[in-house]
Design a protein around this motif. Structure first.
Motif, short mmCIF file in Angstrom:
data_model
loop_
_atom_site.label_atom_id
_atom_site.label_comp_id
_atom_site.label_asym_id
_atom_site.label_seq_id
_atom_site.Cartn_x
_atom_site.Cartn_y
_atom_site.Cartn_z
N CYS A 130 -1.55 8.26 54.90
CA CYS A 130 -0.43 9.32 55.69
C CYS A 130 -1.52 10.27 56.44
O CYS A 130 -2.33 11.05 55.80
CB CYS A 130 -0.09 10.14 54.37
N HIS A 146 5.07 13.73 51.04
CA HIS A 146 4.91 14.90 52.02
C HIS A 146 6.20 14.90 52.82
O HIS A 146 6.87 14.19 52.87
CB HIS A 146 4.39 15.45 52.14
N CYS A 197 6.57 10.48 56.02
CA CYS A 197 6.05 9.96 54.40
C CYS A 197 7.01 10.22 53.16
O CYS A 197 7.29 10.79 53.06
CB CYS A 197 4.93 10.99 54.53
N CYS A 248 -0.44 14.18 54.94
CA CYS A 248 -0.68 14.29 53.76
C CYS A 248 -2.50 14.11 53.41
O CYS A 248 -2.87 14.25 52.28
CB CYS A 248 0.19 14.47 52.54
ZN LIG Z 1 2.25 12.47 53.36
#
Ligand SMILES: [Zn+2]
Length: 590
Positions: free
Chosen positions: A60, A42, A39, A63
């Protein structure tokens, strides 16, 4: 606000391949009918970021960030919605609807600025590689920068004459005005002057890769040695990092980020096979830049020169990052030997030399403790000073777990119980279960309110959500609002009524009886409380806030932080801000 017909948006999306778009930044692997990758929003070690070619969406699982192609450009590259539409439409070869062209005056102006800045950068580069740029080239050769790097980063040279840019780029009023707006030409009493003359030029890009300004290093004698573009709608120094758009993908790929102090350091590292460095633009690193850094990588190394200035810069960087630290982040600090910088290290020891030094960088906690130990010296007064400083810095940590661990470490180091030291007037051991006291900030904020109940009426709406949850205080705080609302009299005795209703809350008496909170300090406290509230909301609602909400919060926070700095300086001048234990001990009757 631009409004695009839905059919047009559909057409743009239909001609966009989100896998290709995202794949330019994120390494994606096919997994079933989707693609997976790490990702970009994050930090994670195993992929939970998925892209669906069928639905043309990303999501994602770590997050919670998700959306389509427009959202990706907005979140990842900082486009506005109309800009994202325009960008993808352009890529797909679609003409914007006529209406939008007219609407997008502001976008058009920004674009014209970007185009102009790109042309200027190309001009400067041409000069560098011409006869006129010989001296600058000699300097770069002496610094060991290969031609390939000089070209890749678009270095240039601004000649030492006035009127260069206007001669090259046209003298019509539109071009002249734009040159002024982007800050390259300054109108003055003695005619129009160019901001950069006789300087080696470093183009600075925003995160979309647009050139938004320059850093210029003087080659001859004079001051200042380094000069940046002036602040403008294109160039916001505190929101930019040198090397960001050039190195972003490489930093993610290698999981390595080095924060250095200067442009030449960034380039020297790139020349030695480490295109993973970023630098602030000649000023101390600020909170926005730290956020950019932590979003890219969870374990950046902050590399500082070994001299006094470098040490101070490092300590300031630590102070700035405290509110952002969480247990998931592990920034580290490295001092180079006195007289060295990353540039000189890679030249004398190569990339390997620097990398082995990076291994020895200290964690933020180690660095903090070492700094405190220096501050403490050997005298008891020094230790007290140090404990006070430590306490103030702990209060800036917003991550409760981290704060607890750091507190334990510093108490071990000094033998001072910080929580006890802070309230000598109470004189009694704390009741069990009260592990965390109200912070100094909360304490003074509540005191300021109880001392002058009319201040309740000036509080912003959001104040009802301020975090004061400790030992029943939240209940008292909320009740205070309703007492004030119900009262006719501005100066209703809130504290008296609260004491009557909550006789067991001894804090109320303590607030009323402590050193008076002056107006300016109260203003400061309110803003600081709101800033903490925003940070907490952003953390706890991560992924659940809409883009608009989180942008609004971010903007408010930036405004608050500017105000806090301004107030903080004013308060320091007048010496009004006293958070130390003596002040409380003297005035407290509880
Ligand atoms: Zn993420």
């Amino acid at each position: 606000m631009a409004h695009f017909p839905p059919s047009f948006l559909d057409e743009v999306l239909a001609r966009t391949d989100i896998v290709e778009l995202i794949g330019r930044h994120v390494e994606l692997k096919k997994s079933g009918s989707n693609y997976m990758g790490l990702c970009p929003f994050h930090h994670e070690k195993t992929p939970s970021f998925s892209v669906s070619p069928d639905k043309q969406l990303f999501y994602c699982f770590g997050c919670g960030k998700g959306g389509g192609a427009f959202q990706f450009l907005m979140e990842h590259d900082g486009y506005s919605f109309p800009e994202a539409v325009e960008y993808l439409a352009g890529k797909a070869g679609l003409e914007l609807p006529q209406q939008q062209k007219a609407d997008n005056g502001e976008t058009a102006r920004m674009q014209a600025g970007h185009q102009l800045l790109a042309r200027v950068a190309a001009l400067y580069a041409r000069v560098l590689h011409s006869e006129q740029g010989k001296r600058a080239m000699a300097y770069l050769a002496e610094r060991g920068l290969p031609r390939e790097v000089i070209r890749r980063y678009g270095l240039g040279f601004a000649p030492g004459v006035h009127g260069f840019l206007e001669r090259q780029l046209g003298t019509d009023s539109r071009a002249r005005s734009l040159l002024e707006q982007v800050g390259l030409v300054v109108p003055g009493r003695h005619g129009r002057t160019e901001r950069f003359r006789d300087r080696l030029m470093f183009p600075i890009r925003d995160r979309r890769g647009n050139i938004v300004g320059f850093g210029g290093r003087l080659l001859g004698q004079g001051e200042p040695k380094y000069l940046n573009s002036a602040e403008s709608p294109w160039f916001h120094k505190s929101r930019l990092l040198y090397g960001f758009s050039e190195h972003r993908d490489e930093i993610r790929r290698r999981r390595m980020l080095i924060v250095v102090e200067g442009y030449m350091d960034v380039l020297a590292l790139a020349a030695h096979g480490l295109p993973v460095a970023l630098a602030p633009l000649g000023t101390a690193i600020g909170e926005h830049q730290l956020r950019m850094i932590f979003r890219l990588h969870d374990a950046p190394v902050f590399c500082f020169d070994g001299d006094r200035a470098g040490r101070q810069a490092a300590w300031r960087a630590l102070e700035r990052m405290l509110p952002l630290l969480t247990a998931e982040l592990s920034p580290r600090f490295l001092y180079l030997p006195d007289g060295e910088d990353p540039d000189s290290i890679v030249r004398s020891e190569g990339a390997q030399g620097l990398e082995s030094r990076l291994q020895q960088a200290q964690t933020a906690l180690q660095f903090w403790l070492k700094g405190l130990r220096l501050l403490a010296g050997s005298s008891p007064e020094g230790r007290a000073r140090m404990a006070r400083k430590a306490d103030a810095m702990l209060a800036a940590l917003t991550d409760d777990y981290l704060r607890q661990v750091w507190r334990q470490e510093v108490e071990k180091l000094t033998g001072v119980n910080l929580a006890m030291a802070r309230r000598p007037a109470a004189g009694k051991p704390r009741a069990a279960g009260r592990t965390e006291a109200l912070s100094e900030l909360q304490e003074r904020f509540l005191a300021g309110l109880m001392q002058e109940p009319r201040r309740f009426r000036r509080l912003p709406e959001v104040a009802r959500h301020f975090f004061v949850d400790y030992n029943g205080v939240a209940k008292v705080y909320m009740r205070a609002f309703s007492i004030v609302e119900a009262a006719e009299d501005q100066n209703v005795d809130v504290a008296g009524q609260l004491l009557h209703e909550f006789p067991q809350q001894t804090e109320i008496a303590r607030w009323v009886n402590q050193a008076p909170v002056p107006e300016m300090e109260f203003e400061y406290l309110c803003l600081a409380m709101e800033a903490n509230y925003i940070r907490m909301k952003q953390r706890s609602m991560r992924g659940r806030l809409s883009l608009r909400e989180s942008q609004a919060l971010q903007m408010r926070l930036q405004h608050i932080e500017r105000e806090l700095r301004r107030l903080g300086e004013k308060i320091q001048e007048t010496g009004e801000l006293e958070y130390d234990e003596e002040g409380q001990g003297k005035h407290s009757h509880s």
